[in-house]
Each structure stands twice: as structure tokens, then as C-alpha cells.
Design an enzyme around this catalytic site. Structure first.
Site, short mmCIF file in Angstrom:
data_model
loop_
_atom_site.label_atom_id
_atom_site.label_comp_id
_atom_site.label_asym_id
_atom_site.label_seq_id
_atom_site.Cartn_x
_atom_site.Cartn_y
_atom_site.Cartn_z
N HIS A 1 1.59 4.23 -2.91
CA HIS A 1 1.64 5.71 -2.84
C HIS A 1 2.88 6.22 -3.57
O HIS A 1 2.80 7.17 -4.35
CB HIS A 1 1.68 6.16 -1.38
N HIS B 1 0.84 -1.20 0.00
CA HIS B 1 0.00 0.00 0.00
C HIS B 1 0.88 1.26 0.00
O HIS B 1 0.68 2.18 -0.80
CB HIS B 1 -0.91 -0.05 1.24
N GLU B 2 1.88 1.28 0.89
CA GLU B 2 2.77 2.45 0.97
C GLU B 2 3.60 2.59 -0.31
O GLU B 2 3.80 3.70 -0.81
CB GLU B 2 3.68 2.37 2.20
N GLU C 1 16.95 -15.70 -11.00
CA GLU C 1 17.85 -15.37 -9.90
C GLU C 1 19.03 -16.34 -9.89
O GLU C 1 19.09 -17.27 -10.71
CB GLU C 1 17.07 -15.43 -8.57
N MET D 1 24.05 1.96 -32.83
CA MET D 1 24.46 1.00 -33.86
C MET D 1 23.49 -0.17 -33.83
O MET D 1 22.91 -0.48 -32.79
CB MET D 1 25.88 0.48 -33.56
N PHE E 1 11.38 -14.03 -12.30
CA PHE E 1 12.66 -13.32 -12.35
C PHE E 1 13.79 -14.33 -12.19
O PHE E 1 13.80 -15.10 -11.23
CB PHE E 1 12.74 -12.26 -11.24
N ASP F 1 22.43 -3.79 -33.31
CA ASP F 1 22.99 -4.80 -32.41
C ASP F 1 22.83 -6.18 -33.03
O ASP F 1 21.80 -6.49 -33.64
CB ASP F 1 22.31 -4.73 -31.05
#
EC number: 3.4.24.-
Length: 421
Positions: A150, A146-147, A223, A281, A221, A283
Site C-alpha cells: 500500500h 501487503h501493508e 552486507e 564532472m 545485497f 568520473d
């Protein structure tokens, strides 16, 4: 450009800090407290996945000797102190996008946390504080999400906002039936914030070696110790990756990357990314990796009809920077305006050394604050600047910008383009 930015995967590189009371609360056991912190971040990551945001824990700090700020029951004061500590201490030693303080103190009133609205990527404001208000870790995780919401531009939900559950993440009060879902209002507010501010730090994908939490197979992700990660076995749609082990399937060379095609490396010399402009350039794949390594023209090569020099794949020129700050009609101010950079005052300087502003030398004045002339009838001032004490670097001439013939800005100095910069 805007759509490309909105569609791009976002990464919040998070540092989570626990205060001294937390250390005492969990029996002075670093292992117990770390496990709780890891569990909280795993839930936060799950919550933000629906927003195309990956939360990567790149730092974990426990104040096991004493607090580094005065943590107090006034949430406002504690947030300000924590944010100041982050800016002046933590950021200097650990690169990250956002910091959250997990505290064992009981905040005044019903407050369980506090954060700055739209603070992400801002040195002074990308922070939040959360009270460890419940034994159940996922409830604390929702409060922290929640924070962070914000920080990412979301305000409290109004009664008309819906997410398909009894309560949404950005509900104004703690719910006994919380959900991991953001409301339609939160999604709109987050999108509007991204369009308005376009925060750049969250585009940068962390290296797998940056992540300090134990690997979690199934969090999308890759790892340390994993070869691929396509989500849970129930959601994985990748035929190259074994979702149960996060390892490549037999015979597969790769699972993702611009140089990966049907689980195999693309051939050497295959173009994987076209040149964006004259400083870039095309790639090419190597045939030995799934990665498409970014290449660009050498620094110092003239660009934009000799108005600039290539710098790390871009062509930074002052006029473009004025337009970005003041709108499409803006132009670079006359040379006399740049003399203000000789003063070394709160806005007119060339660089900072140990938080002290260093005045420009006469030959370097075009490598300090940028002066623009916004061509609008209402503006009479020929020397307009963008200056905000909250983000002092914004409005400075960008590194690599042409400051004279054969010269470009580097660390507040106008240096020869033939020397490395």
C-alpha cells in the site's frame, strides 16, 4: 529520465518496531523477539525482490518498558498515532524510508494491518501497522509486505487480477493459501505510482553498515562480512562470486561496480561515468577499487548562463522549480510575492527551528516559499504557491538556488557563494 528512474534498483530502508504486548507475548525475551523480527524482514525482502526492490532493515526497536503511543484495537487510530510518532520522534533520530509497527494487540474486525496508500518517502505517511496474527512468521511477513505494498502505491486486488497463484500479496482478505507473488494489477499500480510521484528516498542504497539484521548470504545485497552477493547458488550467474560463501572467487578482485570488468579493477583514469551537465564532472576509476566515485564542480560556479550556481552537482534555478511544481508554462512570480515570506505564517517562512516557523529576514525572502506564476488563462493569482501540510518542505526554494547576484540559498538564508554553504 522516467525510464531511467523506473529501471533503477530501489531500496526501502525499513525500521521495524515491536510494541510492549509483543515483548510480553514472547516471554520478555529480546533475543526471541528479535529473531522473529529478522525472519519476517527476510521474507519481506524475498517478496519484494521480484519488484526490483530490496528491503533493508536499518533499525529495530522493541518497546520493552512501555508503549510510546497508545496502541489500541482501532487500527485507524493506532496507525495515525504511530505515523505521528514516527514523524515527530523516530525520524529525528534515525534516517529511514518506512516504518512498520508489529503489534500483539487484536485489531477490531477482520483487520490484520493498515497502511497509508502511496505514503513512501512522505514524513507523515510512510508507515504501516501489522497484527502478529499467526504463529507462522511467514504469514505475518506476507501481511506486512501487503501493508508496505500500500505504501508503495498498490491497492487491493480485484477478482480479475492474477499472479499465477491462488492468492496474491495484495488480496483484500487473508488467505489460508497465500503466495509471495504480486498480481498484474499490483505491478501496474506500483509503476503508475512511481511515474506520478517519483519518490526519491528509495533510490538511495543503504550502506552495508546501516543494516542491523544479521547478514544473509543469497539476498543480493552485500552486507557486513560479505565480499559479494549474487543470490542463491541455484540462481547466481556471477562468475566472480562464490554464491555459497558470498566471497570472491580465487583471483577475482571484484564482482560488481562500474570500475569492475571481468572480475578485475579497471585501469586508473578509465572513465566510468560521463559528465551529466555543466555542474558535473566525468568520473574516473582509481585502479584500486570497483567503485565509481561521483565528482562534481565546486559549489558556487555559475551555470545556466549565469542564472544559477552549481550546488552538489546540480544547477538549481527557480524557473525549473516552478515548472516542476506547476507545469511547462510556469514562471517565477514578481519580487513582491516573495514579501509574504516575511510573515512567518503556515506557508510563508524561511526555515523551521524545533518545529517553529521562522519568518524570513528582508534579504532572505527568496530562500523561503517559492512563488510562481502558472501561465494559464484560468489562473489570475500572480503569487501561486505549492503548500501541503503533509509535506511542508515541498514548494520551498531548494538549497543552492541563486537568490541574488553572487548569492545562493543555504538553510533559509541568502549567503555569499564564496563562503562554504
Amino acid at each position: 529520465e522516467q525510464q531511467k528512474y523506473l529501471n533503477a534498483k530501489k531500496y526501502v530502508k525499513l525500521v521495524l518496531v515491536a510494541d510492549y504486548i509483543m515483548y510480553l507475548k514472547y516471554g520478555r525475551s529480546l533475543t526471541t523477539l528479535r529473531t522473529r523480527m529478522y525472519d519476517i524482514v527476510n521474507i519481506i525482502n524475498l517478496i519484494f525482490q521480484r519488484m526490483n526492490i530490496h528491503v533493508a532493515l536499518v533499525g529495530l526497536e522493541i518497546w520493552s518498558n512501555r508503549d510510546k503511543i497508545i496502541v489500541q484495537s482501532s487500527a485507524d487510530v493506532t496507525l495515525d498515532l504511530f505515523a505521528k510518532w514516527r514523524e515527530t520522534d523516530l525520524l529525528k533520530r534515525k534516517s529511514h524510508d518506512n516504518a512498520q509497527l508489529l503489534t500483539g494487540i487484536n485489531f477490531n474486525g477482520p483487520t490484520a494491518g493498515l497502511a497509508y496508500l502511496s505514503g513512501i518517502c512522505k514524513p507523515m505517511y510512510s508507515a504501516g501497522i501489522v497484527q502478529d496474527h499467526n504463529k507462522v512468521h511467514h504469514l505475518v511477513a506476507i501481511a506486512m509486505a501487503h501493508e508496505m505494498g500500500h505504501n508503495l502505491g498498490m491497492d487491493h486486488d480485484k477478482d480479475t487480477c492474477t499472479c499465477g497463484a491462488r492468492s496474491c500479496v495484495m488480496a483484500g482478505t487473508l488467505s489460508c493459501e497465500p503466495s509471495y507473488l504480486f498480481s498484474d494489477c499490483s505491478r501496474r499500480e506500483h509503476r503508475a505510482f512511481l511515474i506520478k510521484d517519483m519518490p526519491q528516498c528509495i533510490l538511495e542504497k543503504p550502506l552495508r553498515t546501516d543494516v542491523v539484521s544479521p547478514p544473509v548470504c543469497g539476498n543480493y545485497f552485500v552486507e557486513v562480512g560479505e565480499e559479494c552477493d549474487c543470490g542463491s547458488p541455484a540462481t547466481c550467474r556471477d562468475t566472480c562470486c562464490d554464491a555459497a560463501t558470498c566471497k570472491l572467487r580465487q583471483g577475482a578482485q571484484c564482482a560488481e561496480g562500474l570500475c569492475c570488468d571481468q572480475c578485475r579493477f579497471k585501469g586508473a583514469g578509465t572513465e566510468c561515468r560521463a559528465a551529466k551537465d555543466e555542474c558535473d564532472m566525468a568520473d574516473l576509476c582509481t585502479g584500486r577499487s570497483a567503485e565509481c566515485t561521483d565528482r562534481f564542480q565546486r559549489n558556487g560556479q555559475p551555470c545556466q548562463n549565469n542564472n544559477g550556481y552549481c550546488y552538489n552537482g546540480t544547477c538549481p534555478i527557480m524557473r525549473d522549480q516552478c515548472i516542476a511544481l506547476f507545469g511547462p508554462n510556469a514562471a517565477v512570480s514578481q519580487d513582491a510575492c516573495f514579501q509574504f515570506n516575511l510573515q512567518g505564517n503556515h506557508y510563508g517562512y524561511c526555515r523551521k527551528e524545533q518545529n517553529t516557523k521562522i519568518a524570513c529576514e528582508p534579504q532572505d525572502v527568496k530562500c523561503g516559499r517559492l512563488y510562481c506564476f502558472p501561465s494559464s488563462p484560468a489562473t489570475k493569482n500572480p503569487c501561486n504557491i505549492h503548500y501541503s501540510p503533509n509535506d511542508e518542505d515541498k514548494g520551498m526554494v531548494l538549497p543552492g538556488t541563486k537568490c541574488a547576484d553572487g548569492k545562493a540559498c543555504s538553510n533559509g538564508r541568502c549567503v555569499d557563494v564564496t563562503t562554504p554553504y
